[in-house]
Design a protein around this motif. Structure first.
Motif, PDB file in Angstrom:
ATOM      1  N   PRO A 201      74.382  22.378 -24.489  1.00  0.00           N
ATOM      2  CA  PRO A 201      74.049  22.120 -25.892  1.00  0.00           C
ATOM      3  C   PRO A 201      73.960  20.628 -26.121  1.00  0.00           C
ATOM      4  N   PRO A 202      73.192  20.217 -27.094  1.00  0.00           N
ATOM      5  CA  PRO A 202      73.085  18.778 -27.379  1.00  0.00           C
ATOM      6  C   PRO A 202      74.407  18.191 -27.806  1.00  0.00           C
ATOM      7  N   VAL A 203      74.643  16.962 -27.377  1.00  0.00           N
ATOM      8  CA  VAL A 203      75.881  16.280 -27.770  1.00  0.00           C
ATOM      9  C   VAL A 203      75.920  16.078 -29.270  1.00  0.00           C
ATOM     10  N   ARG A 204      74.764  15.880 -29.836  1.00  0.00           N
ATOM     11  CA  ARG A 204      74.677  15.680 -31.284  1.00  0.00           C
ATOM     12  C   ARG A 204      73.302  16.106 -31.745  1.00  0.00           C
ATOM     13  N   ASP A 205      73.203  16.502 -32.951  1.00  0.00           N
ATOM     14  CA  ASP A 205      71.913  16.856 -33.516  1.00  0.00           C
ATOM     15  C   ASP A 205      71.151  15.582 -33.794  1.00  0.00           C
ATOM     16  N   THR A 206      69.980  15.450 -33.189  1.00  0.00           N
ATOM     17  CA  THR A 206      69.190  14.226 -33.310  1.00  0.00           C
ATOM     18  C   THR A 206      67.812  14.552 -33.824  1.00  0.00           C
ATOM     19  N   VAL A 207      67.435  13.900 -34.871  1.00  0.00           N
ATOM     20  CA  VAL A 207      66.087  14.050 -35.398  1.00  0.00           C
ATOM     21  C   VAL A 207      65.279  12.864 -34.907  1.00  0.00           C
ATOM     22  N   ILE A 208      64.358  13.104 -33.960  1.00  0.00           N
ATOM     23  CA  ILE A 208      63.562  12.039 -33.353  1.00  0.00           C
ATOM     24  C   ILE A 208      62.131  12.165 -33.827  1.00  0.00           C
ATOM     25  N   GLN A 209      61.678  11.202 -34.589  1.00  0.00           N
ATOM     26  CA  GLN A 209      60.299  11.222 -35.072  1.00  0.00           C
ATOM     27  C   GLN A 209      59.532  10.031 -34.505  1.00  0.00           C
ATOM     28  N   ASN A 210      59.970   8.845 -34.814  1.00  0.00           N
ATOM     29  CA  ASN A 210      59.349   7.637 -34.301  1.00  0.00           C
ATOM     30  C   ASN A 210      60.398   6.532 -34.333  1.00  0.00           C
ATOM     31  N   PRO A 211      60.132   5.370 -33.777  1.00  0.00           N
ATOM     32  CA  PRO A 211      61.152   4.315 -33.700  1.00  0.00           C
ATOM     33  C   PRO A 211      61.724   3.891 -35.043  1.00  0.00           C
ATOM     34  N   LYS A 212      61.048   4.198 -36.138  1.00  0.00           N
ATOM     35  CA  LYS A 212      61.532   3.739 -37.440  1.00  0.00           C
ATOM     36  C   LYS A 212      62.444   4.748 -38.118  1.00  0.00           C
ATOM     37  N   THR A 213      62.475   5.982 -37.594  1.00  0.00           N
ATOM     38  CA  THR A 213      63.286   7.000 -38.257  1.00  0.00           C
ATOM     39  C   THR A 213      64.729   6.863 -37.837  1.00  0.00           C
ATOM     40  N   ALA A 214      65.623   7.203 -38.705  1.00  0.00           N
ATOM     41  CA  ALA A 214      67.054   7.138 -38.413  1.00  0.00           C
ATOM     42  C   ALA A 214      67.470   8.358 -37.616  1.00  0.00           C
ATOM     43  N   ILE A 215      68.533   8.167 -36.822  1.00  0.00           N
ATOM     44  CA  ILE A 215      69.042   9.268 -36.001  1.00  0.00           C
ATOM     45  C   ILE A 215      70.304   9.811 -36.658  1.00  0.00           C
ATOM     46  N   GLN A 216      70.255  11.083 -36.975  1.00  0.00           N
ATOM     47  CA  GLN A 216      71.380  11.724 -37.642  1.00  0.00           C
ATOM     48  C   GLN A 216      72.219  12.424 -36.583  1.00  0.00           C
ATOM     49  N   ASP A 217      73.491  12.072 -36.529  1.00  0.00           N
ATOM     50  CA  ASP A 217      74.386  12.593 -35.492  1.00  0.00           C
ATOM     51  C   ASP A 217      75.390  13.572 -36.089  1.00  0.00           C
ATOM     52  N   THR A 218      75.603  14.651 -35.374  1.00  0.00           N
ATOM     53  CA  THR A 218      76.678  15.605 -35.693  1.00  0.00           C
ATOM     54  C   THR A 218      77.342  16.005 -34.392  1.00  0.00           C
ATOM     55  N   LYS A 219      78.657  16.108 -34.372  1.00  0.00           N
ATOM     56  CA  LYS A 219      79.386  16.443 -33.157  1.00  0.00           C
ATOM     57  C   LYS A 219      79.206  17.910 -32.799  1.00  0.00           C
ATOM     58  N   GLN A 220      79.037  18.160 -31.477  1.00  0.00           N
ATOM     59  CA  GLN A 220      78.906  19.510 -30.942  1.00  0.00           C
ATOM     60  C   GLN A 220      79.929  19.680 -29.822  1.00  0.00           C
ATOM     61  N   SER A 221      80.263  20.887 -29.548  1.00  0.00           N
ATOM     62  CA  SER A 221      81.210  21.187 -28.461  1.00  0.00           C
ATOM     63  C   SER A 221      80.478  21.204 -27.122  1.00  0.00           C
ATOM     64  N   TYR A 222      81.170  20.898 -26.075  1.00  0.00           N
ATOM     65  CA  TYR A 222      80.605  20.895 -24.732  1.00  0.00           C
ATOM     66  C   TYR A 222      80.792  22.257 -24.053  1.00  0.00           C
ATOM     67  N   ASP A 223      79.843  22.626 -23.204  1.00  0.00           N
ATOM     68  CA  ASP A 223      79.989  23.794 -22.351  1.00  0.00           C
ATOM     69  C   ASP A 223      80.719  23.352 -21.099  1.00  0.00           C
ATOM     70  N   VAL A 224      82.026  23.551 -21.068  1.00  0.00           N
ATOM     71  CA  VAL A 224      82.863  23.028 -19.998  1.00  0.00           C
ATOM     72  C   VAL A 224      82.452  23.590 -18.646  1.00  0.00           C
ATOM     73  N   LYS A 225      82.122  24.851 -18.585  1.00  0.00           N
ATOM     74  CA  LYS A 225      81.772  25.477 -17.312  1.00  0.00           C
ATOM     75  C   LYS A 225      80.519  24.866 -16.704  1.00  0.00           C
ATOM     76  N   SER A 226      79.476  24.639 -17.531  1.00  0.00           N
ATOM     77  CA  SER A 226      78.232  24.061 -17.029  1.00  0.00           C
ATOM     78  C   SER A 226      78.439  22.628 -16.579  1.00  0.00           C
ATOM     79  N   VAL A 227      79.245  21.895 -17.317  1.00  0.00           N
ATOM     80  CA  VAL A 227      79.515  20.509 -16.948  1.00  0.00           C
ATOM     81  C   VAL A 227      80.261  20.450 -15.623  1.00  0.00           C
ATOM     82  N   GLU A 228      81.219  21.326 -15.437  1.00  0.00           N
ATOM     83  CA  GLU A 228      81.975  21.347 -14.199  1.00  0.00           C
ATOM     84  C   GLU A 228      81.076  21.707 -13.018  1.00  0.00           C
ATOM     85  N   LYS A 229      80.162  22.643 -13.214  1.00  0.00           N
ATOM     86  CA  LYS A 229      79.259  23.030 -12.145  1.00  0.00           C
ATOM     87  C   LYS A 229      78.353  21.844 -11.745  1.00  0.00           C
TER      88      LYS A 229
END
Length: 355
Positions: A201-229
């Protein structure tokens, strides 16, 4: 050079003093032409004294005439003031009037007259020098003024150039800042794409439009099993590279072969031929099987050694595209990153288990 001219005595008329007229050679053409010319009337005594002082006769006569026969000093002053006149040395008709009275002056001896003449010459030279010095001061003043103007123009040009340079630097910094922002956003996009391919899952929700747009961050949980693999896969490759650090070409071929195996299964999970590898195959043994960590990496990807020990087999129901994609990314990183494997940790997952 003095010109001596003949004297012509003019008879005295009632009320007019007798005079002596001196003619130049050019004036002796005829009496008619002489009568048409102006006669310069001078005091004979003063004229002689001026000549004794070294002044030409023509210049002395003009000086006495134009100074009113007032005396030697007045005549000399006139000569000084008019020495640059173009006709000052042209010989006029001179009427030497013996009866013209001049102011009483002290009689001078020859030595005194020479001293007086020298004094007048010194005064003349001093006046000329002072005039030249004055002109030189004026020229120096003009040079200084011109130098100041040049310096001011140079200062203005340098200030203008400095402002253009600062404006250019500012524009370059702003462009560099925009470029860094574009690179950062690109890295964010690449990072999000890698996490998507790994099934994370994404580390944070990111709205990417162009270099001038702001990036909105929200915390997400990590998939521990996938990271360990993913970390186990990476550590296995580090261990393989470390075990064969003296044979870089062999390690590179092993990584390339593993990437082919993983890619074939990920692209064609339903084809059994890509999910089944003969362990005794000479090409497999040469590139992967004989290396410590090669078979272990395939086992981490889901491959299993059959009971007979002849094949590495990945059952269809155990195909995990997330793990395969993660393995592909780790292999690509190992092939392209020159610093891959420098920080290696010991892992029991990559110990040799080939019998």
């Amino acid at each position: 050079m003095h010109f001596l001219t003949p004297l012509l005595y003019l008879p005295a008329s009632p009320g007019i003093a007798s005079s002596v007229v001196l003619f130049t050679p050019s004036s002796t053409r005829s009496m008619a032409s002489a009568n048409e010319m102006d006669v310069v009337e001078v005091n004979k005594k003063l004229l002689g004294e001026l000549e004794d002082m070294g002044f030409p006769q023509a210049r002395a006569a003009r000086a006495l005439h134009h100074s009113g026969n007032l005396g030697l000093e007045a005549a000399v002053n006139w000569i000084i003031d008019h020495e640059n006149d173009p006709d000052i040395d042209q010989m006029p008709l001179i009427a030497v009037n013996i009866d013209i009275e001049c102011p009483s002056e002290q009689s001078y001896t020859m030595e005194e007259m020479e001293a007086k003449a020298q004094d007048l010459r010194d005064r003349t030279r001093r006046m000329r020098r002072e005039e030249e010095e004055k002109l030189e001061r004026e020229r120096e003043k003009q040079r200084i003024q011109s130098g100041k103007q040049i310096l001011e123009a140079k200062r203005i040009a340098e200030e203008s150039e400095r402002r253009r340079y600062l404006a250019q630097k500012k524009a370059e910094k702003e462009e560099e800042k925009r470029a860094r922002e574009r690179i950062r956003l690109k890295l964010e996009e690449d990072k999000a794409e890698r996490r998507r391919m790994l099934g994370l899952p994404p580390v944070r929700d990111t709205v990417i439009q162009n270099p001038k747009t702001a990036i909105q961050d929200t915390k997400q949980s990590y998939d521990v099993k996938s990271v360990e693999k993913a970390e186990q896969l990476r550590e296995c490759l580090r261990s393989l590279k470390h075990n064969h650090k003296d044979d870089e070409l062999t390690v590179t071929k092993a990584f390339q072969t593993l990437l082919v195996y993983v890619g074939n299964v990920a692209r064609n999970p339903d084809l059994e031929k890509f999910r089944k590898i003969r362990i005794s195959n000479p090409a497999f043994q040469s590139r992967v099987g004989r290396l410590r960590g090669g078979i272990q990496f395939l086992e981490l990807c889901g491959f299993e050694i059959t009971e007979e020990g002849k094949f590495l087999y990945l059952p269809r129901d155990k195909v995990d595209l997330t793990v395969l994609n993660s393995a592909g990314l780790v292999l690509k990183s190992a092939l392209t990153n020159p610093f891959f494997g420098l920080l290696s940790r010991t892992s029991n997952r990559c110990q040799d288990t080939v019998t």
